[in-house]
Every structure is written in structure tokens, then in C-alpha cells.
Design a protein around this motif. Structure first.
Motif, PDB file in Angstrom:
ATOM      1  N   ILE A   1       0.827  -1.200   0.000  1.00  0.00           N
ATOM      2  CA  ILE A   1       0.000   0.000   0.000  1.00  0.00           C
ATOM      3  C   ILE A   1       0.866   1.256   0.000  1.00  0.00           C
ATOM      4  O   ILE A   1       0.488   2.288  -0.572  1.00  0.00           O
ATOM      5  CB  ILE A   1      -0.995  -0.011   1.178  1.00  0.00           C
ATOM      6  CG1 ILE A   1      -2.174   0.925   0.876  1.00  0.00           C
ATOM      7  CG2 ILE A   1      -0.326   0.336   2.500  1.00  0.00           C
ATOM      8  CD1 ILE A   1      -3.348   0.756   1.811  1.00  0.00           C
ATOM      9  N   ARG A   2       2.049   1.175   0.598  1.00  0.00           N
ATOM     10  CA  ARG A   2       2.972   2.310   0.532  1.00  0.00           C
ATOM     11  C   ARG A   2       3.417   2.565  -0.906  1.00  0.00           C
ATOM     12  O   ARG A   2       3.494   3.709  -1.360  1.00  0.00           O
ATOM     13  CB  ARG A   2       4.194   2.065   1.428  1.00  0.00           C
ATOM     14  CG  ARG A   2       3.883   1.976   2.904  1.00  0.00           C
ATOM     15  CD  ARG A   2       5.141   2.177   3.750  1.00  0.00           C
ATOM     16  NE  ARG A   2       6.222   1.279   3.390  1.00  0.00           N
ATOM     17  CZ  ARG A   2       6.416   0.091   3.931  1.00  0.00           C
ATOM     18  NH1 ARG A   2       5.573  -0.369   4.852  1.00  0.00           N
ATOM     19  NH2 ARG A   2       7.443  -0.661   3.570  1.00  0.00           N
ATOM     20  N   THR A   3       3.698   1.484  -1.622  1.00  0.00           N
ATOM     21  CA  THR A   3       4.104   1.606  -3.022  1.00  0.00           C
ATOM     22  C   THR A   3       2.965   2.162  -3.865  1.00  0.00           C
ATOM     23  O   THR A   3       3.172   3.064  -4.693  1.00  0.00           O
ATOM     24  CB  THR A   3       4.547   0.237  -3.562  1.00  0.00           C
ATOM     25  OG1 THR A   3       5.625  -0.264  -2.774  1.00  0.00           O
ATOM     26  CG2 THR A   3       4.977   0.332  -5.016  1.00  0.00           C
ATOM     27  N   LEU A   4       1.775   1.649  -3.657  1.00  0.00           N
ATOM     28  CA  LEU A   4       0.619   2.108  -4.418  1.00  0.00           C
ATOM     29  C   LEU A   4       0.354   3.591  -4.174  1.00  0.00           C
ATOM     30  O   LEU A   4       0.101   4.365  -5.104  1.00  0.00           O
ATOM     31  CB  LEU A   4      -0.608   1.278  -4.052  1.00  0.00           C
ATOM     32  CG  LEU A   4      -1.925   1.630  -4.748  1.00  0.00           C
ATOM     33  CD1 LEU A   4      -1.784   1.575  -6.263  1.00  0.00           C
ATOM     34  CD2 LEU A   4      -3.032   0.701  -4.284  1.00  0.00           C
ATOM     35  N   ALA A   5       0.426   4.011  -2.918  1.00  0.00           N
ATOM     36  CA  ALA A   5       0.168   5.409  -2.589  1.00  0.00           C
ATOM     37  C   ALA A   5       1.241   6.322  -3.178  1.00  0.00           C
ATOM     38  O   ALA A   5       0.940   7.406  -3.690  1.00  0.00           O
ATOM     39  CB  ALA A   5       0.100   5.576  -1.075  1.00  0.00           C
ATOM     40  N   LYS A   6       2.492   5.883  -3.126  1.00  0.00           N
ATOM     41  CA  LYS A   6       3.600   6.709  -3.628  1.00  0.00           C
ATOM     42  C   LYS A   6       3.459   6.975  -5.122  1.00  0.00           C
ATOM     43  O   LYS A   6       3.583   8.121  -5.577  1.00  0.00           O
ATOM     44  CB  LYS A   6       4.933   6.020  -3.344  1.00  0.00           C
ATOM     45  CG  LYS A   6       6.149   6.790  -3.838  1.00  0.00           C
ATOM     46  CD  LYS A   6       7.436   6.036  -3.585  1.00  0.00           C
ATOM     47  CE  LYS A   6       7.590   4.856  -4.524  1.00  0.00           C
ATOM     48  NZ  LYS A   6       8.937   4.215  -4.418  1.00  0.00           N
ATOM     49  N   VAL A   7       3.188   5.931  -5.892  1.00  0.00           N
ATOM     50  CA  VAL A   7       3.077   6.092  -7.340  1.00  0.00           C
ATOM     51  C   VAL A   7       1.821   6.872  -7.705  1.00  0.00           C
ATOM     52  O   VAL A   7       1.855   7.789  -8.544  1.00  0.00           O
ATOM     53  CB  VAL A   7       3.094   4.716  -8.035  1.00  0.00           C
ATOM     54  CG1 VAL A   7       2.851   4.882  -9.530  1.00  0.00           C
ATOM     55  CG2 VAL A   7       4.417   4.008  -7.792  1.00  0.00           C
ATOM     56  N   THR A   8       0.702   6.524  -7.099  1.00  0.00           N
ATOM     57  CA  THR A   8      -0.558   7.184  -7.433  1.00  0.00           C
ATOM     58  C   THR A   8      -0.508   8.674  -7.122  1.00  0.00           C
ATOM     59  O   THR A   8      -1.108   9.496  -7.835  1.00  0.00           O
ATOM     60  CB  THR A   8      -1.716   6.523  -6.670  1.00  0.00           C
ATOM     61  OG1 THR A   8      -1.725   5.118  -6.940  1.00  0.00           O
ATOM     62  CG2 THR A   8      -3.057   7.098  -7.107  1.00  0.00           C
ATOM     63  N   ALA A   9       0.209   9.050  -6.074  1.00  0.00           N
ATOM     64  CA  ALA A   9       0.315  10.462  -5.684  1.00  0.00           C
ATOM     65  C   ALA A   9       1.029  11.298  -6.743  1.00  0.00           C
ATOM     66  O   ALA A   9       0.930  12.536  -6.720  1.00  0.00           O
ATOM     67  CB  ALA A   9       1.043  10.582  -4.352  1.00  0.00           C
ATOM     68  N   GLU A  10       1.724  10.672  -7.685  1.00  0.00           N
ATOM     69  CA  GLU A  10       2.338  11.409  -8.783  1.00  0.00           C
ATOM     70  C   GLU A  10       1.295  11.927  -9.771  1.00  0.00           C
ATOM     71  O   GLU A  10       1.578  12.839 -10.556  1.00  0.00           O
ATOM     72  CB  GLU A  10       3.332  10.505  -9.529  1.00  0.00           C
ATOM     73  CG  GLU A  10       4.498  10.023  -8.703  1.00  0.00           C
ATOM     74  CD  GLU A  10       5.505  11.129  -8.443  1.00  0.00           C
ATOM     75  OE1 GLU A  10       5.595  12.065  -9.272  1.00  0.00           O
ATOM     76  OE2 GLU A  10       6.207  11.057  -7.411  1.00  0.00           O
TER      77      GLU A  10
END
Length: 250
Positions: A16-25
Motif C-alpha cells: 500500500i505504501r508503493t501504491l500510494a507513492k506512485v498514485t500520488a504522482e
């Protein structure tokens, strides 16, 4: 664009950390996830106790409930953020074939879809933590696409990422769900007092992994994208049921 992010592995999970990091771009992001691992709880709701929302130091919100609870609270208990989409994952392990019926990750996306919100569930066919850089490459493509092409109606996609290095990805394939053998259901054990206890076992091998299935394409190194539908009606049986009930009387 606002995107609500959830999962079933808990708010501390690397996925979920990875998903949030990329999506926030590409979008404004809010994470509302279970406070602990709630894998395989499907679309269950918590009805026997109240729920609470707390915020972690990293800004993520966590809930003492299921993934489905998290979607409901994210949509209706936090009115300052109105999601245009829901992304769920990245699940630590694949969600293909029959897995979709049990998965809390898929369930979070399913619940959003039922509530009229376009949703995508992401799963990585690995639990070692080694291939999240591969997942990032895939997520970048998906998030960028939706940022440029916001859905105009609800959709429900199930995305599975194979455990290969980024340069080994073959591409994307639209697939149907395959089918597993029955689960190796019961694993007997014994507690410290000598009493019998039982674990639910691991899922079996794929029974339907023919060409065109998510199992087959994932094994070949493709990212699989399966559009899901929630109509469980067995239309091919309706005529037989109609004949059967003609002889019933109340």
C-alpha cells in the motif's frame, strides 16, 4: 482527480505504501486501510462493534475493521475528500481465478464499484518483497492512463503483476479468470495443551490455466487485466429452474 486507496494487508504493508507513492504522482491520494492484516475476509462488514478511524504518522488512516469497512468510512465518514476512483492493493500475493471470491483486496474494489465508484484492484504474484519495483513500473502506466482518461462510469478491473524483473515484463493482456483446484482445506495441528487445532490450508494449483486465463498469461510474464462483473445469475439454468418450480405448490 481524487483516489481513495485501500488494501487487505494493513496500512503498514509495503504494497500500500508503493501504491500510494506512485498514485500520488498523478492524483490526490487518501489512504484508508485496515489496522492489521485482514486477508481473505472478502466483502465482510463489521456489524458487531463500532469502528474507529485513526491517522498514522505517515498520514495514512487506519480502521479497526475490514477492507469493505474502510471503503465505506472513506466514502461516507470523511466528507472532506470525495474520491473519483478507488485503488486497492498492492496485495502481497496474486488474486487470480477463485482467489477473487475470497480476497479482501478485490473486495475493497468491488465495494467501491457497487457504490458507483470506478475501482481497480492490484496484486503482485510474490510475497518476498523483491518485486515491488516491477509493480511500480506497472502502476505508473495505470495511474497515468486514468489521470488522462477519467472513467465516465463505474468499472471494476483486477490487475495481477507477475514476479519478474521490470525488463522481463512481456506487456499487458486482457484475460478471463481461471480456476483453481479445491483448496487443500484443513491442516491439522496441536496446541501446547495437546488439543487439536486446524489451519485453513493454501490454495491448490490452477485447474483451468488454459490460454486466455489470468493464470496462463501471468506465468508467461504478462500483467493481466481482468474486467469483473458482479452478476452471479446462472442464466443457462433459469429454464431448468422454471420447469422444476412448476410442480411446487404452497
Amino acid at each position: 482527480m481524487n483516489i481513495l486507496i485501500c488494501n487487505d494487508d494493513g496500512y503498514l504493508a509495503q504494497g500500500i505504501r508503493t501504491l500510494a507513492k506512485v498514485t500520488a504522482e498523478f492524483a490526490n491520494v487518501r489512504v484508508v486501510a485496515p489496522e492489521r492484516d485482514r486477508s481473505a475476509v472478502s466483502n465482510s462488514l463489521t456489524l458487531d462493534r463500532p469502528l474507529s478511524i485513526r491517522q498514522a504518522d505517515n498520514g495514512f488512516y487506519y480502521v479497526n475493521g475490514t477492507p469493505t469497512d474502510c471503503v465505506h468510512l472513506g466514502l461516507y465518514a470523511m466528507p472532506d475528500f470525495v474520491p473519483d476512483m478507488v485503488f486497492s492493493g498492492i496485495n502481497h500475493g496474486a488474486n487470480m481465478g477463485d482467489d477473487t471470491l475470497y480476497s479482501g483486496t478485490v473486495a475493497a474494489a468491488t465495494e467501491a464499484y457497487l457504490l458507483g465508484i470506478p475501482a481497480v484492484a492490484f496484486s503482485l504474484h510474490d510475497k518476498s518483497g523483491r518485486y515491488f519495483h516491477t509493480a511500480e513500473k506497472v502502476l505508473w502506466q495505470v495511474a497515468e492512463y486514468f489521470s488522462k482518461n477519467p472513467p465516465t462510469q463505474p468499472l471494476l478491473w483486477n490487475v495481477n503483476i507477475p514476479k519478474v524483473e521490470p525488463e522481463e515484463l512481456k506487456g499487458f493482456k486482457v484475460t478471463r479468470l481461471g480456476r483453481r483446484h479445491h483448496m487443500q482445506c484443513i491442516v491439522p495441528a496441536e496446541n501446547p495443551r495437546g488439543q487439536p487445532v486446524y489451519w485453513i490450508g493454501l490454495p491448490g494449483e490452477a485447474a483451468d490455466n488454459e490460454a486466455g486465463t489470468d493464470f496462463a498469461a501471468s506465468a508467461e510474464g504478462y500483467v493481466t487485466v481482468t474486467p469483473l462483473s458482479l452478476d452471479l445469475t446462472a442464466y443457462n439454468q433459469m429454464a431448468d429452474v422454471g420447469k422444476a418450480i412448476q410442480s411446487w405448490s404452497l
